[in-house]
Design an enzyme around this catalytic site. Structure first.
Site, PDB file in Angstrom:
ATOM      1  CD  GLU A  24      -3.236   0.024   2.098  1.00  0.00           C
ATOM      2  OE1 GLU A  24      -4.013   0.881   2.486  1.00  0.00           O
ATOM      3  OE2 GLU A  24      -3.182  -1.141   2.555  1.00  0.00           O
ATOM      4  CG  ASP A 140      10.710   6.452  -4.438  1.00  0.00           C
ATOM      5  OD1 ASP A 140      11.345   6.600  -3.372  1.00  0.00           O
ATOM      6  OD2 ASP A 140       9.495   6.172  -4.465  1.00  0.00           O
TER       7      ASP A 140
HETATM    8  N1  LIG Z   1       4.258  -6.528  -8.986  1.00  0.00           N
HETATM    9  C1  LIG Z   1       4.257  -6.674  -7.644  1.00  0.00           C
HETATM   10  N2  LIG Z   1       4.293  -7.892  -7.085  1.00  0.00           N
HETATM   11  C2  LIG Z   1       4.308  -8.036  -5.737  1.00  0.00           C
HETATM   12  N3  LIG Z   1       4.289  -7.014  -4.863  1.00  0.00           N
HETATM   13  C3  LIG Z   1       4.256  -5.760  -5.359  1.00  0.00           C
HETATM   14  C4  LIG Z   1       4.233  -5.524  -6.769  1.00  0.00           C
HETATM   15  N4  LIG Z   1       4.214  -4.193  -6.982  1.00  0.00           N
HETATM   16  C5  LIG Z   1       4.214  -3.631  -5.757  1.00  0.00           C
HETATM   17  N5  LIG Z   1       4.234  -4.560  -4.774  1.00  0.00           N
HETATM   18  C6  LIG Z   1       4.257  -4.295  -3.320  1.00  0.00           C
HETATM   19  O1  LIG Z   1       3.521  -3.094  -3.069  1.00  0.00           O
HETATM   20  C7  LIG Z   1       4.364  -2.062  -2.559  1.00  0.00           C
HETATM   21  C8  LIG Z   1       3.921  -0.724  -3.115  1.00  0.00           C
HETATM   22  O2  LIG Z   1       4.032  -0.711  -4.531  1.00  0.00           O
HETATM   23  P1  LIG Z   1       4.652   0.546  -5.302  1.00  0.00           P
HETATM   24  O3  LIG Z   1       4.510   0.344  -6.763  1.00  0.00           O
HETATM   25  O4  LIG Z   1       6.029   0.779  -4.769  1.00  0.00           O
HETATM   26  O5  LIG Z   1       3.653   1.679  -4.854  1.00  0.00           O
HETATM   27  P2  LIG Z   1       3.836   3.104  -4.153  1.00  0.00           P
HETATM   28  O6  LIG Z   1       3.996   4.060  -5.269  1.00  0.00           O
HETATM   29  O7  LIG Z   1       2.573   3.281  -3.408  1.00  0.00           O
HETATM   30  O8  LIG Z   1       5.067   3.010  -3.266  1.00  0.00           O
HETATM   31  C9  LIG Z   1       5.787  -2.482  -2.921  1.00  0.00           C
HETATM   32  O9  LIG Z   1       6.758  -1.959  -2.008  1.00  0.00           O
HETATM   33  C10 LIG Z   1       5.684  -4.018  -2.858  1.00  0.00           C
HETATM   34  O10 LIG Z   1       5.817  -4.471  -1.511  1.00  0.00           O
HETATM   35 MG   LIG Z   2       6.995   2.235  -3.647  1.00  0.00          MG
END
Ligand SMILES: Nc1ncnc2c1ncn2[C@@H]1O[C@H](COP(=O)(O)OP(=O)(O)O)[C@@H](O)[C@H]1O
Ligand SMILES: [Mg+2]
Length: 277
Positions: A24, A140
């Site tokens: 999240e 980031d």
């Molecule tokens: N393709 C994926 N498969 C599994 N977990 C994911 C994936 N994408 C994101 N996550 C989980 O969700 C978290 C948040 O996703 P992210 O794209 O970094 O969003 P935000 O912009 O909110 O930080 C990540 O740190 C990871 O733990």
């Molecule tokens: Mg992230």
């Protein structure tokens, strides 16, 4: 029908089934999903434009989407589809990973320097090299944004929410982005910065975190971070000694002066990283 239900129905009609929440963020939720169109586990990042800031909706999100469409690399998460819904929700359908690097480090305390940390880091460097070669910057880079396969061996960079195209050189950025713990001194000080050199600093933090299980600079007091960053990085007492070339690489990446930090091409040639020493 409520707007949320309408979004779910649309996804269902397109053949997707949403599962548990994987992660999240401020304006998004990432959910596990399956589909009858793509084989294997999927993850769907659900972005809610209505709850997001104008800067996010008009500046960062469009950049994230356009960059995701441009890139394809084995160490960058593969995106299959974007689905826009008129209720303000956006769904980014991508391949699912099992965990992220922060979770792995927390689970194991720290990673063995060689081969685990080194091999994961070499893959992240490969992904950043691919981006920088195309004049794209991530801005980031942090352990939460490095996804891992179940065996923990294949790394995939994700979260292009702060990425952008760096046009020409020098193209200095002025936007403060990323997390303080991974931010370079010039970013913390609000000085216009070379975003590629900012990525290099964050890479140094990522490598340090993998091999020590600790953050190199405590971000409880952000205003005093640049002063501590200038003194150079310290290692926790009692930490088993790290290979000298690994410490040397961390020191190079965490140089206070951005001009003194190596570029990603140079890091990719590092003999310790390549396994030559
Ligand atoms: N393709 C994926 N498969 C599994 N977990 C994911 C994936 N994408 C994101 N996550 C989980 O969700 C978290 C948040 O996703 P992210 O794209 O970094 O969003 P935000 O912009 O909110 O930080 C990540 O740190 C990871 O733990
Ligand atoms: Mg992230």
């Amino acid at each position: 029908m409520s707007k949320t239900a309408a979004g779910k129905k649309l996804l269902h009609d397109l053949g997707y089934r949403l599962g548990q929440t994987l992660g999240e963020g401020s304006y998004s939720k990432v959910k596990a999903a399956t589909s009858n169109k793509y084989k294997g586990p999927l993850a769907i990042k659900v972005v809610d434009r209505r709850r997001a800031s104008p800067d996010f909706v008009h500046k960062f999100l469009p950049r994230e989407l356009s960059i995701l469409q441009m890139i394809r690399h084995p160490n960058i998460v593969r995106v299959f589809e974007f689905i826009e819904v008129c209720n303000g929700k956006l769904y980014i359908v991508m391949e699912a990973a099992s965990t992220d690097l922060l979770q792995l480090v927390q689970q194991l305390g720290k990673l063995p320097c060689v081969p685990e940390a080194r091999d994961i880091f070499a893959q992240i460097v490969g992904a950043v090299r691919y981006l920088h070669d195309r004049n794209l910057v991530h801005r980031d880079l942090k352990c939460e944004n490095v996804l891992l396969t179940a065996d923990g061996r294949r790394a995939k960079l994700t979260d292009f929410g702060f990425s952008k195209e760096a046009n020409g050189y020098p193209d200095l950025s002025t936007t403060y982005c990323g997390s303080a713990a991974y931010a370079s001194p010039e970013v913390l000080l609000g000085i216009p910065y070379d975003a590629k050199k900012y990525d290099m600093w964050s890479l140094g933090v990522v490598l340090y975190v993998m091999v020590t299980g600790c953050m190199p600079f405590d971000d409880t007091h952000i205003h005093s971070m640049p002063r501590r960053q200038k003194k150079g990085v310290l290692y926790p007492e009692g930490l088993p000694s790290l290979p000298e070339p690994c410490r040397a690489l961390i020191a190079q990446l965490l140089q206070f002066s951005p001009a003194s930090r190596p570029g990603v091409g140079q890091v990719a040639k590092n003999s310790w990283l390549k396994g030559d020493i």
